[in-house]
Design a protein around this motif. Sequence first.
Motif, PDB file in Angstrom:
ATOM      1  N   GLU A 280      -9.519 -31.161  26.396  1.00 16.34           N
ATOM      2  CA  GLU A 280      -8.451 -31.573  27.309  1.00 16.34           C
ATOM      3  C   GLU A 280      -8.936 -32.632  28.289  1.00 16.34           C
ATOM      4  OE1 GLU A 280      -7.181 -27.848  29.049  1.00 16.34           O
ATOM      5  OE2 GLU A 280      -5.372 -27.865  27.811  1.00 16.34           O
ATOM      6  N   LYS A 281     -10.222 -32.607  28.607  1.00 21.01           N
ATOM      7  CA  LYS A 281     -10.844 -33.602  29.495  1.00 21.01           C
ATOM      8  C   LYS A 281     -11.360 -34.806  28.694  1.00 21.01           C
ATOM      9  CE  LYS A 281     -10.841 -31.557  33.563  1.00 21.01           C
ATOM     10  NZ  LYS A 281     -10.350 -32.199  34.767  1.00 21.01           N
ATOM     11  N   TYR A 282     -11.041 -34.852  27.397  1.00 17.88           N
ATOM     12  CA  TYR A 282     -11.466 -35.921  26.489  1.00 17.88           C
ATOM     13  C   TYR A 282     -12.986 -36.019  26.384  1.00 17.88           C
ATOM     14  CZ  TYR A 282      -6.590 -37.073  26.872  1.00 17.88           C
ATOM     15  OH  TYR A 282      -5.224 -36.989  26.864  1.00 17.88           O
ATOM     16  N   VAL A 283     -13.624 -34.850  26.364  1.00 20.87           N
ATOM     17  CA  VAL A 283     -15.076 -34.757  26.173  1.00 20.87           C
ATOM     18  C   VAL A 283     -15.318 -33.941  24.916  1.00 20.87           C
ATOM     19  CG1 VAL A 283     -17.242 -33.828  27.087  1.00 20.87           C
ATOM     20  CG2 VAL A 283     -15.603 -34.936  28.624  1.00 20.87           C
ATOM     21  N   VAL A 284     -16.096 -34.487  24.021  1.00 22.68           N
ATOM     22  CA  VAL A 284     -16.503 -33.760  22.832  1.00 22.68           C
ATOM     23  C   VAL A 284     -17.978 -33.382  23.025  1.00 22.68           C
ATOM     24  CG1 VAL A 284     -17.042 -35.858  21.520  1.00 22.68           C
ATOM     25  CG2 VAL A 284     -16.555 -33.765  20.312  1.00 22.68           C
ATOM     26  N   HIS A 285     -18.307 -32.113  22.843  1.00 19.47           N
ATOM     27  CA  HIS A 285     -19.667 -31.615  23.066  1.00 19.47           C
ATOM     28  C   HIS A 285     -20.602 -32.077  21.958  1.00 19.47           C
ATOM     29  CE1 HIS A 285     -23.028 -28.780  23.297  1.00 19.47           C
ATOM     30  NE2 HIS A 285     -22.693 -28.601  24.564  1.00 19.47           N
ATOM     31  N   ARG A 286     -20.190 -31.987  20.745  1.00 22.58           N
ATOM     32  CA  ARG A 286     -20.883 -32.386  19.519  1.00 22.58           C
ATOM     33  C   ARG A 286     -22.084 -31.524  19.140  1.00 22.58           C
ATOM     34  NH1 ARG A 286     -20.724 -38.938  19.053  1.00 22.58           N
ATOM     35  NH2 ARG A 286     -22.130 -38.905  20.816  1.00 22.58           N
ATOM     36  N   ASP A 287     -22.321 -30.426  19.858  1.00 27.14           N
ATOM     37  CA  ASP A 287     -23.432 -29.557  19.475  1.00 27.14           C
ATOM     38  C   ASP A 287     -23.269 -28.122  19.993  1.00 27.14           C
ATOM     39  OD1 ASP A 287     -25.767 -29.218  18.027  1.00 27.14           O
ATOM     40  OD2 ASP A 287     -27.068 -29.716  19.724  1.00 27.14           O
ATOM     41  N   PRO A 288     -22.050 -27.543  19.917  1.00 21.39           N
ATOM     42  CA  PRO A 288     -21.948 -26.141  20.331  1.00 21.39           C
ATOM     43  C   PRO A 288     -22.590 -25.237  19.284  1.00 21.39           C
ATOM     44  CG  PRO A 288     -19.776 -26.960  19.692  1.00 21.39           C
ATOM     45  CD  PRO A 288     -20.752 -28.100  19.565  1.00 21.39           C
ATOM     46  N   LYS A 289     -23.666 -24.615  19.650  1.00 23.85           N
ATOM     47  CA  LYS A 289     -24.429 -23.729  18.770  1.00 23.85           C
ATOM     48  C   LYS A 289     -25.029 -22.638  19.645  1.00 23.85           C
ATOM     49  CE  LYS A 289     -28.534 -26.619  19.208  1.00 23.85           C
ATOM     50  NZ  LYS A 289     -29.514 -27.425  18.514  1.00 23.85           N
ATOM     51  N   PRO A 290     -25.566 -21.581  19.069  1.00 19.54           N
ATOM     52  CA  PRO A 290     -26.074 -20.462  19.882  1.00 19.54           C
ATOM     53  C   PRO A 290     -27.081 -20.882  20.958  1.00 19.54           C
ATOM     54  CG  PRO A 290     -25.950 -19.804  17.608  1.00 19.54           C
ATOM     55  CD  PRO A 290     -25.639 -21.281  17.641  1.00 19.54           C
ATOM     56  N   GLU A 291     -27.930 -21.843  20.666  1.00 17.95           N
ATOM     57  CA  GLU A 291     -28.930 -22.277  21.649  1.00 17.95           C
ATOM     58  C   GLU A 291     -28.305 -22.970  22.852  1.00 17.95           C
ATOM     59  OE1 GLU A 291     -30.827 -22.026  17.643  1.00 17.95           O
ATOM     60  OE2 GLU A 291     -28.994 -22.921  18.408  1.00 17.95           O
ATOM     61  N   ASN A 292     -27.077 -23.467  22.717  1.00 15.12           N
ATOM     62  CA  ASN A 292     -26.398 -24.168  23.806  1.00 15.12           C
ATOM     63  C   ASN A 292     -25.318 -23.309  24.464  1.00 15.12           C
ATOM     64  OD1 ASN A 292     -27.980 -26.398  23.341  1.00 15.12           O
ATOM     65  ND2 ASN A 292     -26.495 -27.377  22.017  1.00 15.12           N
ATOM     66  N   ILE A 293     -25.371 -22.022  24.201  1.00 17.38           N
ATOM     67  CA  ILE A 293     -24.450 -21.074  24.821  1.00 17.38           C
ATOM     68  C   ILE A 293     -25.292 -20.030  25.543  1.00 17.38           C
ATOM     69  CG2 ILE A 293     -22.648 -19.373  24.427  1.00 17.38           C
ATOM     70  CD1 ILE A 293     -21.947 -20.986  21.850  1.00 17.38           C
ATOM     71  N   LEU A 294     -25.214 -20.042  26.863  1.00 16.35           N
ATOM     72  CA  LEU A 294     -25.971 -19.104  27.683  1.00 16.35           C
ATOM     73  C   LEU A 294     -25.080 -17.941  28.091  1.00 16.35           C
ATOM     74  CD1 LEU A 294     -27.735 -21.699  30.012  1.00 16.35           C
ATOM     75  CD2 LEU A 294     -28.589 -20.733  27.874  1.00 16.35           C
TER      76      LEU A 294
END
Length: 153
Positions: free
Chosen positions: A65-79
């Motif tokens: 919605e903020k026009y930002v794509v993360h491009r790497d949501p994976k377990p290591e990037n989820i705290l």
Amino acid sequence: METMEHPNVIQVFQVTETTENIYTRMEHVSGESYSSPILEVNGMQEQEAQRAFSQITCTVHYCHEKYVVHRDPKPENILVNARANIKLCDFDLSCRFTAEHKLDMFCSTLPYCVPELYQLVKYDGSVIDLWNLGVLLFHGHRLPPIQSNHLCD
């Protein structure tokens, strides 16, 4: 990241740039990432998996919605914070996107790459995040339990 104000996104408080360095003051999360416990957990109950995946998808939806794509949501990037809520972090590969402008940079973690990256064609940025969410969901039976009731608005 400075423009992101969501309870499940790591907050950036200050960025200071010098001629040689960039210093970032960010929120501290006194938990762990999903990468370490993912292999230790034998499974999740359906209700626990729904809560965890709901938090993750709501956070990615907010980014889009903020026009930002993360491009790497994976377990290591989820705290996981002290209240057992997820915090999406590591926006190093993220970028702003528009529906009209296709991306062409090859970036993501290899097991999470969308087919378009291997085909070397331009792609809609949000497709990478959605594909990664599918991979997370596929492996979600191994995610640790989340105790929060946070849902998308």
